[in-house]
Motif scaffolding. Structure first.
Motif, PDB file in Angstrom:
ATOM      1  N   ILE A   1       1.043  -0.815  -0.226  1.00  0.00           N
ATOM      2  CA  ILE A   1      -0.236   0.070  -0.298  1.00  0.00           C
ATOM      3  C   ILE A   1       0.830   1.466  -0.062  1.00  0.00           C
ATOM      4  CG2 ILE A   1      -2.169   1.401   1.128  1.00  0.00           C
ATOM      5  CD1 ILE A   1      -2.366  -1.388   0.320  1.00  0.00           C
ATOM      6  N   LYS A   2       1.753   1.159   0.901  1.00  0.00           N
ATOM      7  CA  LYS A   2       2.866   2.167   0.522  1.00  0.00           C
ATOM      8  C   LYS A   2       3.258   2.539  -0.547  1.00  0.00           C
ATOM      9  CE  LYS A   2       3.645   2.520   5.639  1.00  0.00           C
ATOM     10  NZ  LYS A   2       4.795   2.638   7.203  1.00  0.00           N
ATOM     11  N   GLY A   3       3.607   1.282  -0.800  1.00  0.00           N
ATOM     12  CA  GLY A   3       4.459   1.942  -1.867  1.00  0.00           C
ATOM     13  C   GLY A   3       3.777   1.858  -3.681  1.00  0.00           C
ATOM     14  N   ILE A   4       2.260   1.740  -3.731  1.00  0.00           N
ATOM     15  CA  ILE A   4       0.868   2.421  -4.202  1.00  0.00           C
ATOM     16  C   ILE A   4       0.858   3.899  -4.303  1.00  0.00           C
ATOM     17  CG2 ILE A   4      -1.619   2.080  -4.735  1.00  0.00           C
ATOM     18  CD1 ILE A   4      -1.246  -0.594  -4.427  1.00  0.00           C
ATOM     19  N   ILE A   5       0.948   4.020  -3.354  1.00  0.00           N
ATOM     20  CA  ILE A   5       0.753   5.891  -2.921  1.00  0.00           C
ATOM     21  C   ILE A   5       2.346   6.507  -3.243  1.00  0.00           C
ATOM     22  CG2 ILE A   5       1.433   7.086  -0.908  1.00  0.00           C
ATOM     23  CD1 ILE A   5      -0.499   5.317   0.472  1.00  0.00           C
ATOM     24  N   HIS A   6       3.503   6.534  -2.753  1.00  0.00           N
ATOM     25  CA  HIS A   6       4.341   6.172  -3.448  1.00  0.00           C
ATOM     26  C   HIS A   6       5.033   6.738  -5.005  1.00  0.00           C
ATOM     27  CE1 HIS A   6       9.269   7.695  -2.716  1.00  0.00           C
ATOM     28  NE2 HIS A   6       9.396   6.596  -4.050  1.00  0.00           N
ATOM     29  N   ALA A   7       4.202   5.598  -5.750  1.00  0.00           N
ATOM     30  CA  ALA A   7       4.242   5.236  -6.967  1.00  0.00           C
ATOM     31  C   ALA A   7       2.958   6.680  -7.279  1.00  0.00           C
ATOM     32  CB  ALA A   7       3.908   4.455  -7.205  1.00  0.00           C
ATOM     33  N   GLY A   8       1.971   7.463  -6.745  1.00  0.00           N
ATOM     34  CA  GLY A   8       1.321   8.366  -6.941  1.00  0.00           C
ATOM     35  C   GLY A   8       2.071   9.375  -6.759  1.00  0.00           C
ATOM     36  N   LEU A   9       2.262   9.144  -5.943  1.00  0.00           N
ATOM     37  CA  LEU A   9       2.788  11.094  -5.508  1.00  0.00           C
ATOM     38  C   LEU A   9       4.243  11.026  -6.871  1.00  0.00           C
ATOM     39  CD1 LEU A   9       4.534  10.444  -1.683  1.00  0.00           C
ATOM     40  CD2 LEU A   9       2.561  11.455  -2.758  1.00  0.00           C
ATOM     41  N   HIS A  10       4.213  10.032  -7.479  1.00  0.00           N
ATOM     42  CA  HIS A  10       5.474  10.833  -8.742  1.00  0.00           C
ATOM     43  C   HIS A  10       3.931  10.746 -10.244  1.00  0.00           C
ATOM     44  CE1 HIS A  10       9.247  10.094  -6.848  1.00  0.00           C
ATOM     45  NE2 HIS A  10       8.037   8.603  -6.273  1.00  0.00           N
ATOM     46  N   ALA A  11       2.791  10.805  -9.667  1.00  0.00           N
ATOM     47  CA  ALA A  11       2.182  11.214 -10.876  1.00  0.00           C
ATOM     48  C   ALA A  11       1.605  12.614 -11.174  1.00  0.00           C
ATOM     49  CB  ALA A  11       0.574  10.071 -10.728  1.00  0.00           C
ATOM     50  N   PRO A  12       1.287  12.467 -12.387  1.00  0.00           N
ATOM     51  CA  PRO A  12       1.072  14.200 -12.308  1.00  0.00           C
ATOM     52  C   PRO A  12      -0.911  14.314 -11.760  1.00  0.00           C
ATOM     53  CG  PRO A  12       0.520  12.935 -14.961  1.00  0.00           C
ATOM     54  CD  PRO A  12       0.885  12.069 -13.304  1.00  0.00           C
ATOM     55  N   PHE A  13      -0.610  15.499 -11.274  1.00  0.00           N
ATOM     56  CA  PHE A  13      -2.303  16.252  -9.915  1.00  0.00           C
ATOM     57  C   PHE A  13      -2.200  17.309 -11.054  1.00  0.00           C
ATOM     58  CE2 PHE A  13       1.887  17.071  -7.989  1.00  0.00           C
ATOM     59  CZ  PHE A  13       1.231  18.106  -7.445  1.00  0.00           C
ATOM     60  N   ALA A  14      -3.020  17.903 -10.753  1.00  0.00           N
ATOM     61  CA  ALA A  14      -4.069  19.045 -11.507  1.00  0.00           C
ATOM     62  C   ALA A  14      -3.798  20.249 -10.592  1.00  0.00           C
ATOM     63  CB  ALA A  14      -5.833  19.048 -10.564  1.00  0.00           C
ATOM     64  N   ALA A  15      -2.945  20.360  -9.340  1.00  0.00           N
ATOM     65  CA  ALA A  15      -2.688  21.776  -8.403  1.00  0.00           C
ATOM     66  C   ALA A  15      -1.502  22.156  -9.147  1.00  0.00           C
ATOM     67  CB  ALA A  15      -2.243  20.668  -6.629  1.00  0.00           C
ATOM     68  N   ALA A  16      -0.614  20.742 -10.011  1.00  0.00           N
ATOM     69  CA  ALA A  16       0.753  21.292 -10.139  1.00  0.00           C
ATOM     70  C   ALA A  16       0.622  22.177 -11.726  1.00  0.00           C
ATOM     71  CB  ALA A  16       1.334  19.533 -11.615  1.00  0.00           C
ATOM     72  N   ALA A  17      -0.942  22.753 -12.024  1.00  0.00           N
ATOM     73  CA  ALA A  17      -0.765  23.724 -13.342  1.00  0.00           C
ATOM     74  C   ALA A  17      -1.269  24.664 -12.142  1.00  0.00           C
ATOM     75  CB  ALA A  17      -2.653  22.835 -13.902  1.00  0.00           C
ATOM     76  N   MET A  18      -1.276  25.047 -11.525  1.00  0.00           N
ATOM     77  CA  MET A  18      -2.062  25.979 -10.525  1.00  0.00           C
ATOM     78  C   MET A  18      -0.885  26.664  -9.727  1.00  0.00           C
ATOM     79  SD  MET A  18      -5.090  25.818 -11.916  1.00  0.00           S
ATOM     80  CE  MET A  18      -5.375  24.466 -13.145  1.00  0.00           C
ATOM     81  N   GLY A  19      -0.790  27.183  -9.756  1.00  0.00           N
ATOM     82  CA  GLY A  19       0.127  28.635  -8.702  1.00  0.00           C
ATOM     83  C   GLY A  19       1.892  28.149  -8.814  1.00  0.00           C
ATOM     84  N   GLU A  20       2.686  28.011  -7.216  1.00  0.00           N
ATOM     85  CA  GLU A  20       3.760  28.113  -7.115  1.00  0.00           C
ATOM     86  C   GLU A  20       3.645  26.654  -6.482  1.00  0.00           C
ATOM     87  OE1 GLU A  20       5.654  30.171  -8.114  1.00  0.00           O
ATOM     88  OE2 GLU A  20       3.913  31.535  -9.052  1.00  0.00           O
ATOM     89  N   THR A  21       4.541  25.912  -6.467  1.00  0.00           N
ATOM     90  CA  THR A  21       5.196  24.539  -5.947  1.00  0.00           C
ATOM     91  C   THR A  21       5.252  24.177  -4.876  1.00  0.00           C
ATOM     92  OG1 THR A  21       7.513  25.026  -5.848  1.00  0.00           O
ATOM     93  CG2 THR A  21       6.942  24.465  -7.727  1.00  0.00           C
ATOM     94  N   GLU A  22       4.910  25.952  -4.136  1.00  0.00           N
ATOM     95  CA  GLU A  22       4.783  26.015  -2.385  1.00  0.00           C
ATOM     96  C   GLU A  22       3.360  25.924  -1.385  1.00  0.00           C
ATOM     97  OE1 GLU A  22       4.917  30.182  -3.283  1.00  0.00           O
ATOM     98  OE2 GLU A  22       6.202  28.889  -3.362  1.00  0.00           O
ATOM     99  N   ASN A  23       2.619  26.219  -3.242  1.00  0.00           N
ATOM    100  CA  ASN A  23       1.229  25.999  -2.622  1.00  0.00           C
ATOM    101  C   ASN A  23       0.458  24.168  -3.117  1.00  0.00           C
ATOM    102  OD1 ASN A  23       0.852  29.112  -2.225  1.00  0.00           O
ATOM    103  ND2 ASN A  23       0.886  28.807  -4.257  1.00  0.00           N
ATOM    104  N   TYR A  24       1.172  23.143  -3.461  1.00  0.00           N
ATOM    105  CA  TYR A  24       0.838  21.793  -3.941  1.00  0.00           C
ATOM    106  C   TYR A  24       0.281  21.261  -2.384  1.00  0.00           C
ATOM    107  CZ  TYR A  24       3.502  22.080  -8.757  1.00  0.00           C
ATOM    108  OH  TYR A  24       3.803  22.524  -9.326  1.00  0.00           O
ATOM    109  N   PHE A  25      -0.775  20.738  -2.547  1.00  0.00           N
ATOM    110  CA  PHE A  25      -1.597  20.087  -1.278  1.00  0.00           C
ATOM    111  C   PHE A  25      -1.578  18.772  -1.686  1.00  0.00           C
ATOM    112  CE2 PHE A  25      -4.516  18.748   0.879  1.00  0.00           C
ATOM    113  CZ  PHE A  25      -3.950  18.674   2.464  1.00  0.00           C
ATOM    114  N   ARG A  26      -1.186  17.601  -1.552  1.00  0.00           N
ATOM    115  CA  ARG A  26      -2.173  15.970  -1.391  1.00  0.00           C
ATOM    116  C   ARG A  26      -1.888  15.668  -0.368  1.00  0.00           C
ATOM    117  NH1 ARG A  26       0.262  13.689  -6.801  1.00  0.00           N
ATOM    118  NH2 ARG A  26       2.503  14.508  -6.515  1.00  0.00           N
TER     119      ARG A  26
END
Length: 142
Positions: free
Chosen positions: A36-61
């Protein structure tokens, strides 16, 4: 460093994506926590909508792992079903007013009607774990 070239890696990724299928039949066993931890870790490398918004300090997942049969998953399943039903109602009203939308959204509306008839969202609560990845609400909504 990998012996596989970037071109070979792209071919492998394309093959994985083309052959991917969703199956809503799950084994009853709970996978190891490391998986389960491996799946979550892999997901952290996936693209996500917040990456298209604002600055990197605003990212939140935030990831939430809900176990089958738990009180939290039962509550989440109920909330998810209610949200799907609200979406279905809103879509039906919008389709009544807009014939063009009716043409494009009929298939989706039929799937929502099937979910309503089933009384649950397929896959929610049937797998050993349900993983939710949440992002901070913002503008535009993501």
């Amino acid at each position: 460093m990998s012996a596989i070239t970037p071109d070979q890696q792209n071919v492998l990724l394309d093959k994985i994506l083309v052959e991917r299928r969703s199956h809503r039949q799950f084994k009853p066993e709970f996978p190891p926590e490391e998986d389960i931890k491996g799946i979550i870790h892999a997901g952290l490398h996936a693209p996500f909508a917040a990456a298209a918004m604002g600055e990197t300090e605003n990212y939140f997942r935030e990831s939430f792992v809900l176990k089958k049969g738990s009180k939290s998953l039962r509550a989440a399943a109920s909330l998810i079903f209610e949200e799907v039903m609200a979406t279905a109602s809103n879509l039906e009203r919008a389709m009544e007013r807009d014939p063009e939308l009716r043409t494009y959204a009929r298939g989706f509306a039929n799937r929502l009607a099937m979910i309503k008839k089933m009384g649950q969202v397929p896959g929610v609560g049937t797998a050993p774990y349900f993983i939710v990845v949440a992002e901070r609400k913002g503008f535009p909504p993501i």
